[in-house]
Design an enzyme around this catalytic site. Sequence first.
Site, PDB file in Angstrom:
ATOM      1  N   LYS A 230      68.503  72.396  34.560  1.00 34.64           N
ATOM      2  CA  LYS A 230      69.356  71.848  35.793  1.00 34.64           C
ATOM      3  C   LYS A 230      69.923  70.493  35.140  1.00 34.64           C
ATOM      4  O   LYS A 230      69.267  69.599  34.972  1.00 34.64           O
ATOM      5  CB  LYS A 230      68.251  71.490  36.758  1.00 34.64           C
ATOM      6  CG  LYS A 230      69.015  71.046  38.077  1.00 34.64           C
ATOM      7  CD  LYS A 230      67.896  71.080  39.355  1.00 34.64           C
ATOM      8  CE  LYS A 230      68.761  70.294  40.487  1.00 34.64           C
ATOM      9  NZ  LYS A 230      67.789  70.101  41.848  1.00 34.64           N
ATOM     10  N   GLU A 280      66.789  61.334  51.696  1.00 28.49           N
ATOM     11  CA  GLU A 280      65.692  61.663  50.760  1.00 28.49           C
ATOM     12  C   GLU A 280      64.764  60.354  50.317  1.00 28.49           C
ATOM     13  O   GLU A 280      65.290  59.221  50.210  1.00 28.49           O
ATOM     14  CB  GLU A 280      66.613  62.023  49.482  1.00 28.49           C
ATOM     15  CG  GLU A 280      65.430  62.486  48.514  1.00 28.49           C
ATOM     16  CD  GLU A 280      66.219  63.195  47.212  1.00 28.49           C
ATOM     17  OE1 GLU A 280      67.313  63.534  47.402  1.00 28.49           O
ATOM     18  OE2 GLU A 280      65.516  63.442  46.271  1.00 28.49           O
ATOM     19  N   GLU A 324      66.800  75.635  42.417  1.00 26.14           N
ATOM     20  CA  GLU A 324      67.148  74.354  42.407  1.00 26.14           C
ATOM     21  C   GLU A 324      66.139  73.174  42.995  1.00 26.14           C
ATOM     22  O   GLU A 324      65.941  72.223  42.388  1.00 26.14           O
ATOM     23  CB  GLU A 324      68.495  74.352  43.217  1.00 26.14           C
ATOM     24  CG  GLU A 324      69.294  73.204  42.895  1.00 26.14           C
ATOM     25  CD  GLU A 324      70.812  73.313  43.709  1.00 26.14           C
ATOM     26  OE1 GLU A 324      71.024  74.451  44.437  1.00 26.14           O
ATOM     27  OE2 GLU A 324      71.174  72.355  44.549  1.00 26.14           O
ATOM     28  N   GLU A 458      80.330  71.891  48.205  1.00 26.02           N
ATOM     29  CA  GLU A 458      78.768  71.201  48.631  1.00 26.02           C
ATOM     30  C   GLU A 458      79.091  69.732  48.542  1.00 26.02           C
ATOM     31  O   GLU A 458      78.306  69.138  49.585  1.00 26.02           O
ATOM     32  CB  GLU A 458      77.737  71.606  47.777  1.00 26.02           C
ATOM     33  CG  GLU A 458      76.440  71.124  48.155  1.00 26.02           C
ATOM     34  CD  GLU A 458      75.194  71.923  47.275  1.00 26.02           C
ATOM     35  OE1 GLU A 458      75.281  73.299  47.140  1.00 26.02           O
ATOM     36  OE2 GLU A 458      74.314  71.313  46.838  1.00 26.02           O
TER      37      GLU A 458
END
Length: 471
Positions: A230, A280, A324, A458
């Site tokens: 990733k 976050e 993910e 996105e």
Amino acid sequence: MNTSDSLAVSRVRQIDAADAVRSSLVRQVRAAIQGVNGHRTVRRVLVDVEQRVDTADFLRSQAFETSVYWAGRGTDRSVAAVGAAEVLSGKSGAVDTDVLEDAIVARAQSLPDGARYYGGMRFDAFQATNNDYPDRGWESFGTYRFVLPRFELIQSGSEQHIVCNIVGPSDVKHIDEVVADVNRLLLPAKRQRSPGFPSPTGRTDVPARENWMSIIQGVLESISAGAVEKVVMARSATLSHDVDVDPYAVLQQLAPATPNCFHFSFDFGGDSTFVGASPERLFRQTNCTVYSEAVAGTRSRAQTTREDRALRDDLMTSDKDRREHAFVEDAIREMLAPLCTTLDSPNQRTEMKLSGGRHIWTRIEGTLNDDVSPVALLAALHPTPAVGGVPSERALETIREREGFDRGWYAGPVGWIGKDEAEFAVAIRSARIRGAQMALYSGAGIVRGSDPQEEWDEIEQKIGNFLSLVD
Ligand SMILES: C=C(O[C@@H]1C=C(C(=O)O)C=C[C@H]1O)C(=O)O
Ligand SMILES: [Mg+2]
């Protein structure tokens, strides 16, 4: 004071009680330094201010080099801070966590309740070492910078006060300078209307869309070849304007439009201000308890309840987004495990619903071993695969080689360190405002099955927090 400072003074309407607040601060500062001897002592002096002060005007109009804004996620407490009682910074080179640990953790132990070092660090200190700030707009931020502010305007619900931090013995020796700082502190009255900011006249994307497509193809090939699993690839969209953009007008409109986010701004006296609304949390530490979380996997929001639920279900069951997400969740567990005696995720995967999108969200809670400092947590957790990748070092190399711009503080940790307490957000959904230019930054997790166009979209959704303000 230079001319522009005096102009700033004349622009704001002072609250009626400003003189009384300043004299009270001076009296208390003088009283607080009594009895401070040669040992390091931090004192915190507080004055209630009844009439509402405008935080954006407060930050905008001061003649101090440093301005910081911080409001934690889901709280109604904000800190708008100006000036510096103490600064711990690294200009360049990798962040030596041992040095930072010695500098900040020992000092934090002598902080009174409520006093905090606010700051953050670059996403990738190594990039700065190699290239000597590929982007000069990040120069004043350094590789890391933490500030114990001279003044804090703290608003919490309907309460409001001004705090002055004093660090002895040095401030005691230079008490006249501290008093002079108090006397140039401005307390602008709350305005009815925010000043707004200009509409953009142009936009430059780095990488441009065609380049993005081939960059992501390349990353997908590395993933197929098994070199990496990733990589979070980011891009920047720089909006240009005819006049300078006021970062505090941006912040003022961004915050109410993005509830349940960490809101922050940092200006260290250079020509740039870094602002953001990040959903976050990297971690929160209170004594031995640590909270962290995985936030990864994304969908948009819809107008109707039915469509919105369909998007939620699509996200929560999507194999690609679950993978993910799992990279982040697993990595955080692995990184925290050696530092903790217990570790669990009380809630399992849930949905994080934001005004401009939604994510898969897993909270992780642990009990720390004795003596785990916030700096050790920073070193262990950053960068998580929510902004870096798996394996971490290969992902960072991929970002350095292919992304094509300097992330600076974007995606780095930002937050504060106090005595036995610390909190850091991941500085995503952020922008660097420099004169008439506003560079917006966001990234997307590239894994097997990623589609370059969908990942572009996105990111477009993620920078939409800012774009919707200028539409
Ligand atoms: C990297 C960013 O966001 C990260 C990437 C996400 C994703 O790709 O689904 C979701 C949340 C964050 O983990 C950013 O907003 O800049
Ligand atoms: Mg994603």
